[in-house]
Design a protein around this motif. Sequence first.
Motif, PDB file in Angstrom:
ATOM      1  N   HIS A 161       0.776  -1.149  -0.064  1.00 47.67           N
ATOM      2  CA  HIS A 161       0.155  -0.042   0.029  1.00 47.67           C
ATOM      3  C   HIS A 161       0.784   1.127  -0.088  1.00 47.67           C
ATOM      4  CE1 HIS A 161      -3.893  -1.659   0.118  1.00 47.67           C
ATOM      5  NE2 HIS A 161      -3.524  -2.527   1.091  1.00 47.67           N
ATOM      6  N   ARG A 162       1.955   1.207   0.805  1.00 50.70           N
ATOM      7  CA  ARG A 162       2.901   2.368   0.924  1.00 50.70           C
ATOM      8  C   ARG A 162       3.352   2.956  -0.293  1.00 50.70           C
ATOM      9  NH1 ARG A 162       4.157   0.972   6.304  1.00 50.70           N
ATOM     10  NH2 ARG A 162       6.100   0.008   5.962  1.00 50.70           N
ATOM     11  N   PHE A 163       3.784   1.656  -1.082  1.00 52.54           N
ATOM     12  CA  PHE A 163       4.669   1.783  -2.104  1.00 52.54           C
ATOM     13  C   PHE A 163       3.798   2.242  -3.405  1.00 52.54           C
ATOM     14  CE2 PHE A 163       7.179   0.626  -5.865  1.00 52.54           C
ATOM     15  CZ  PHE A 163       8.538   0.647  -5.388  1.00 52.54           C
ATOM     16  N   ARG A 164       2.644   1.780  -3.576  1.00 58.50           N
ATOM     17  CA  ARG A 164       1.729   2.322  -4.582  1.00 58.50           C
ATOM     18  C   ARG A 164       1.452   3.749  -4.444  1.00 58.50           C
ATOM     19  NH1 ARG A 164       0.473   1.994  -8.256  1.00 58.50           N
ATOM     20  NH2 ARG A 164      -1.180   1.072  -8.956  1.00 58.50           N
ATOM     21  N   GLU A 165       1.422   4.045  -3.154  1.00 53.55           N
ATOM     22  CA  GLU A 165       0.657   5.289  -2.585  1.00 53.55           C
ATOM     23  C   GLU A 165       1.969   6.220  -2.948  1.00 53.55           C
ATOM     24  OE1 GLU A 165      -1.628   5.415   1.030  1.00 53.55           O
ATOM     25  OE2 GLU A 165      -0.581   7.439   1.120  1.00 53.55           O
ATOM     26  N   ALA A 166       3.134   5.766  -2.734  1.00 57.14           N
ATOM     27  CA  ALA A 166       4.248   6.720  -3.070  1.00 57.14           C
ATOM     28  C   ALA A 166       4.762   7.087  -4.406  1.00 57.14           C
ATOM     29  CB  ALA A 166       5.616   6.200  -2.331  1.00 57.14           C
ATOM     30  N   PHE A 167       4.452   5.730  -5.119  1.00 59.01           N
ATOM     31  CA  PHE A 167       4.742   5.789  -6.506  1.00 59.01           C
ATOM     32  C   PHE A 167       3.614   5.162  -7.379  1.00 59.01           C
ATOM     33  CE2 PHE A 167       8.615   4.547  -3.925  1.00 59.01           C
ATOM     34  CZ  PHE A 167       8.939   5.810  -3.860  1.00 59.01           C
ATOM     35  N   PRO A 168       2.663   5.913  -7.513  1.00 59.55           N
ATOM     36  CA  PRO A 168       1.312   5.276  -8.237  1.00 59.55           C
ATOM     37  C   PRO A 168       1.456   4.741  -9.542  1.00 59.55           C
ATOM     38  CG  PRO A 168       1.017   7.628  -7.269  1.00 59.55           C
ATOM     39  CD  PRO A 168       2.517   7.403  -7.096  1.00 59.55           C
ATOM     40  N   THR A 169       2.616   5.487 -10.290  1.00 59.28           N
ATOM     41  CA  THR A 169       2.782   5.086 -11.835  1.00 59.28           C
ATOM     42  C   THR A 169       4.204   4.539 -11.792  1.00 59.28           C
ATOM     43  OG1 THR A 169       3.247   7.193 -12.489  1.00 59.28           O
ATOM     44  CG2 THR A 169       1.057   6.591 -12.454  1.00 59.28           C
ATOM     45  N   ILE A 170       4.488   3.772 -13.120  1.00 53.19           N
ATOM     46  CA  ILE A 170       5.542   3.334 -13.213  1.00 53.19           C
ATOM     47  C   ILE A 170       6.554   4.898 -13.667  1.00 53.19           C
ATOM     48  CG2 ILE A 170       7.110   2.560 -15.233  1.00 53.19           C
ATOM     49  CD1 ILE A 170       5.022   0.235 -15.444  1.00 53.19           C
ATOM     50  N   GLN A 171       5.877   5.764 -14.266  1.00 55.54           N
ATOM     51  CA  GLN A 171       6.688   6.998 -14.580  1.00 55.54           C
ATOM     52  C   GLN A 171       7.255   7.625 -13.257  1.00 55.54           C
ATOM     53  OE1 GLN A 171       7.425   8.170 -17.919  1.00 55.54           O
ATOM     54  NE2 GLN A 171       8.990   9.180 -16.884  1.00 55.54           N
ATOM     55  N   GLU A 172       6.442   7.569 -12.260  1.00 53.38           N
ATOM     56  CA  GLU A 172       6.637   8.247 -10.870  1.00 53.38           C
ATOM     57  C   GLU A 172       7.686   7.362 -10.301  1.00 53.38           C
ATOM     58  OE1 GLU A 172       2.755  10.449  -9.243  1.00 53.38           O
ATOM     59  OE2 GLU A 172       2.285   8.904 -10.881  1.00 53.38           O
ATOM     60  N   LEU A 173       7.668   6.246 -10.257  1.00 51.59           N
ATOM     61  CA  LEU A 173       8.748   5.308  -9.651  1.00 51.59           C
ATOM     62  C   LEU A 173      10.171   5.500 -10.505  1.00 51.59           C
ATOM     63  CD1 LEU A 173       9.796   3.169  -8.088  1.00 51.59           C
ATOM     64  CD2 LEU A 173       9.094   1.417  -9.567  1.00 51.59           C
ATOM     65  N   ALA A 174       9.949   5.871 -11.764  1.00 48.89           N
ATOM     66  CA  ALA A 174      11.261   5.950 -12.713  1.00 48.89           C
ATOM     67  C   ALA A 174      11.651   7.262 -12.290  1.00 48.89           C
ATOM     68  CB  ALA A 174      10.814   5.817 -13.991  1.00 48.89           C
ATOM     69  N   ASP A 175      10.967   8.089 -11.956  1.00 49.74           N
ATOM     70  CA  ASP A 175      11.514   9.581 -11.898  1.00 49.74           C
ATOM     71  C   ASP A 175      11.873   9.889 -10.398  1.00 49.74           C
ATOM     72  OD1 ASP A 175      10.909  10.210 -14.428  1.00 49.74           O
ATOM     73  OD2 ASP A 175       8.869  11.067 -14.119  1.00 49.74           O
ATOM     74  N   ALA A 176      11.301   9.016  -9.524  1.00 50.19           N
ATOM     75  CA  ALA A 176      11.884   9.140  -8.157  1.00 50.19           C
ATOM     76  C   ALA A 176      13.194   9.172  -7.670  1.00 50.19           C
ATOM     77  CB  ALA A 176      11.048   8.315  -7.168  1.00 50.19           C
ATOM     78  N   ASP A 177      13.642   9.546  -6.616  1.00 51.63           N
ATOM     79  CA  ASP A 177      15.074   9.711  -6.220  1.00 51.63           C
ATOM     80  C   ASP A 177      15.379   8.356  -5.647  1.00 51.63           C
ATOM     81  OD1 ASP A 177      14.557  12.034  -3.854  1.00 51.63           O
ATOM     82  OD2 ASP A 177      15.593  10.065  -3.387  1.00 51.63           O
ATOM     83  N   ARG A 178      16.383   7.653  -5.682  1.00 51.01           N
ATOM     84  CA  ARG A 178      16.617   6.245  -5.129  1.00 51.01           C
ATOM     85  C   ARG A 178      16.431   6.229  -3.705  1.00 51.01           C
ATOM     86  NH1 ARG A 178      17.481   2.366  -8.402  1.00 51.01           N
ATOM     87  NH2 ARG A 178      19.537   1.842  -8.879  1.00 51.01           N
ATOM     88  N   GLN A 179      16.831   7.358  -2.884  1.00 43.77           N
ATOM     89  CA  GLN A 179      16.733   7.348  -1.299  1.00 43.77           C
ATOM     90  C   GLN A 179      15.380   7.207  -1.176  1.00 43.77           C
ATOM     91  OE1 GLN A 179      19.638   7.871   1.212  1.00 43.77           O
ATOM     92  NE2 GLN A 179      20.174   6.628  -0.698  1.00 43.77           N
TER      93      GLN A 179
END
Length: 368
Positions: A60-78
Motif C-alpha cells: 500500500h505504501r509503495f503504491r501510494e508513494a509511486f502510483p505509476t511506473i513513470q513516478e517510480l522511474a522519476d523518483a530519487d533512489r533514497q
Amino acid sequence: MDWFTVSDNVPEFPKHELLEWYDRNSRDLPWRDSEDPYSIWISEVMLQQTRVDTVIDYYHRFREAFPTIQELADADRQSVLKVWEGLGYYSRARNLQDAARTVAEQFNGEVPDSYKEILSLKGVGPYTAAAVLSIAYNKPYAVVDGNVIRVLTRYFGVKEDIRSQSTKKQIQKLADEILDRNRPGDFNQALMELGATICTPSGPDCRSCPLSAGCTAYRTAATDTIPYKSPAKQSPHHQIGVGLIKDNEDRLLIALRPEDAMLGGLWEFPGGKMRTGESIKQTVKRELKEELGVDVDVLEKFMKLNHTYSHFKITLHAYWCRILPPSPAPTPASSQEIRWVTVPELSQYPFPKANKVLTEKLLRKLEF
Ligand code: SF4
C-alpha cells in the motif's frame, strides 16, 4: 523415482477441482483487486522471500508513494529505499526502479507482455516473468516458488533433493505440463495459495485439500518426508564493530553504502568486520581509519545486537568514538558519501535492519 510425464504415468491433475477451490477460498489480497501489470509486478517482487502479512502494508505504501511506473522511474533512489526500509533484500527495490526506468524509456511506460522483453528487465527472472505474464496478461507461463514446489513434490511423490538444479528443472517441467491454459494466472495463484494455506510445511490439512484424491504423499503418509531438502551449509557468523561519532553540534556521522554493494544505497554507521586476532574495539578503530581516514578513541559500548541475513549472521557492537586530534576531517574512502545528521534526522534516511535498530535506540534513549 523415475521421472515421468503427467500424460504418461499419473492420473490427470485435478485442475478443475483446484480452480474451484481457489474461486471459493482465495484470500482477499490488495493486488488481487487489480489487473494492472504494474501492481502485480510490485506485489510479486515484494512477495519473493517475504510473507504476505508483511507485504500488505509495504505494498500500500509503495503504491501510494509511486502510483505509476513513470513516478517510480522519476523518483530519487533514497525515497524508494526509504519506502522499502525494513522489507529487506534491497536489491529488489533498486532493480525494480531501474527496470521501471527501462519500461518508461523503452516500452512507453507499459510493462512488456512478451516473455523475452519482460525477462530483459533488471531483476526480473523466470518466476517474476511468469507471474506477471500469467496474472496480468493471462499468458501460459507456469510459476514455481517454494509453495508450488511443496505442493507438486507431494502430489507427484518427488523424493529428490529440492536444492538440486535437476530437481528444480523437473518441477518446472511438471508445472508447465499441468498448467491450465485457459486460466493460467488463476491456476498459478491457486497452487501458490494452496501451498501457503493448506499444503503447509508441517501439518498439511490434507482432508481439506482439493488434490487429496490423487496425492502421492497423502496416500503413502509421506507428507513429513516430502519435499526433501538437504541440510543447509552452516552460515558464517561475523562480529561487526561500528563507531558512533558525534561532532560538536551533537550530530552523528553516517555513511552511504556504495550502490553496487550489498545493501547498496542504504546508510549506516561506519565500521566493519572483526579480523582474526583483533578485539572488537581494535576493529572499530581500524575500520574508522580505513573508511574515514581518522584516528579515534573508542569509548563506551552503546549497544550489541544480533541480526540474521539470508546467508550469514552478525553480532553488531556499536561504540561511542571520539576523533583524536590532529586527525583531518573524516572523508569517505569506501562509502559513497558521509553526512553529519542530528538524531531526529536519522529517521529520514533508509538504514538496513541492524542499523535501524541502532537508530531507534538512539531516538528512544538520547535527548539531544
Ligand atoms: S493432499 Fe495433503 S500433501 Fe497432498 S497436496 Fe493436498 S495438502 Fe498437500
